[in-house]
Design an enzyme around this catalytic site. Sequence first.
Site, PDB file in Angstrom:
ATOM      1  N   TYR A 153      28.804 -11.266 -38.407  1.00 24.42           N
ATOM      2  CA  TYR A 153      29.740 -10.156 -38.218  1.00 24.42           C
ATOM      3  C   TYR A 153      29.607  -9.144 -39.360  1.00 24.42           C
ATOM      4  O   TYR A 153      29.580  -7.926 -39.125  1.00 24.42           O
ATOM      5  CB  TYR A 153      31.161 -10.720 -38.150  1.00 24.42           C
ATOM      6  CG  TYR A 153      32.239  -9.733 -37.798  1.00 24.42           C
ATOM      7  CD1 TYR A 153      32.472  -9.377 -36.469  1.00 24.42           C
ATOM      8  CD2 TYR A 153      33.054  -9.173 -38.772  1.00 24.42           C
ATOM      9  CE1 TYR A 153      33.477  -8.484 -36.127  1.00 24.42           C
ATOM     10  CE2 TYR A 153      34.066  -8.281 -38.445  1.00 24.42           C
ATOM     11  CZ  TYR A 153      34.270  -7.947 -37.120  1.00 24.42           C
ATOM     12  OH  TYR A 153      35.272  -7.062 -36.794  1.00 24.42           O
ATOM     13  N   LYS A 157      28.482  -5.169 -38.978  1.00 17.71           N
ATOM     14  CA  LYS A 157      29.333  -4.060 -39.400  1.00 17.71           C
ATOM     15  C   LYS A 157      28.678  -3.240 -40.505  1.00 17.71           C
ATOM     16  O   LYS A 157      28.762  -2.001 -40.509  1.00 17.71           O
ATOM     17  CB  LYS A 157      30.700  -4.595 -39.858  1.00 17.71           C
ATOM     18  CG  LYS A 157      31.527  -5.208 -38.742  1.00 17.71           C
ATOM     19  CD  LYS A 157      31.771  -4.238 -37.592  1.00 17.71           C
ATOM     20  CE  LYS A 157      32.846  -4.717 -36.635  1.00 17.71           C
ATOM     21  NZ  LYS A 157      33.030  -3.795 -35.489  1.00 17.71           N
TER      22      LYS A 157
END
Length: 252
Positions: A153, A157
């Site tokens: 994740y 991002k």
Amino acid sequence: MHSTPKIALVTGAAQGIGAGIAQRLAADGCLVIVLDQTAQAGHRTVAAIEQAGGQALAVGADVANEQAVAEAVEHITSEVGAPAIVVNNAGFARDGPLAAISVQDWDEVIAVHLRGSFLLTKACLPGMKAAGWGRIVNISSISAQGHRDRANYCAAKAGMHGFIKSLAVELGPYGITANVVAPGLVVTAMTEATARRKGLTLEAHLHQAIQQIPVNRAGTPADVAHAVAFFASEAAGFITGQVLFVAGMPVD
């Protein structure tokens, strides 16, 4: 005489932060495309927008699928016109220590966040260039700075930041800006999933997290939507390539 509303496409807009962004842009006068995995998933957001007097259309597409994205944008353009504002918000977490993250976990998280942003933005670019105006806003996360047990994740991002900074340089001459809004703790279904993974109730998880936030509260989808609405506005035309943390705390 009424001006034609700008068309804003928001991915992952069926719930949570995406729904909040969609509703805010509709309140600002945009015709909002609520894009999620299925059109049916977006009907609740569309209903909320229409009940408030706004305009919206639900469209289904897997943002990581090239053909599905191309067909969705073609459908949108033929039905209502080319999107002038694209908000790449679709995403999900599949957390765990690196040793527990499978190749599938890695690939799917990267695909939705990064590949999805690439595909949607690329598909909408011809319309923005033709209009000489466009706004691209990616929803990142404070996790781009690094977070335990979220390597996939965090990488996805952080990758958004480089993607947007490149677009800002490339697309500025066409009247198109590209920026990032990076939320901190915002209470959504994903927050509840994080609490469960930690073996905590949502209340206990929030109590722990809020101790670290100077403004002494968690964020809301509306907090994020305010920032997106600014970047999507005419007033933000001289701002591009920026990462704005909406986190209730200073972030380097």
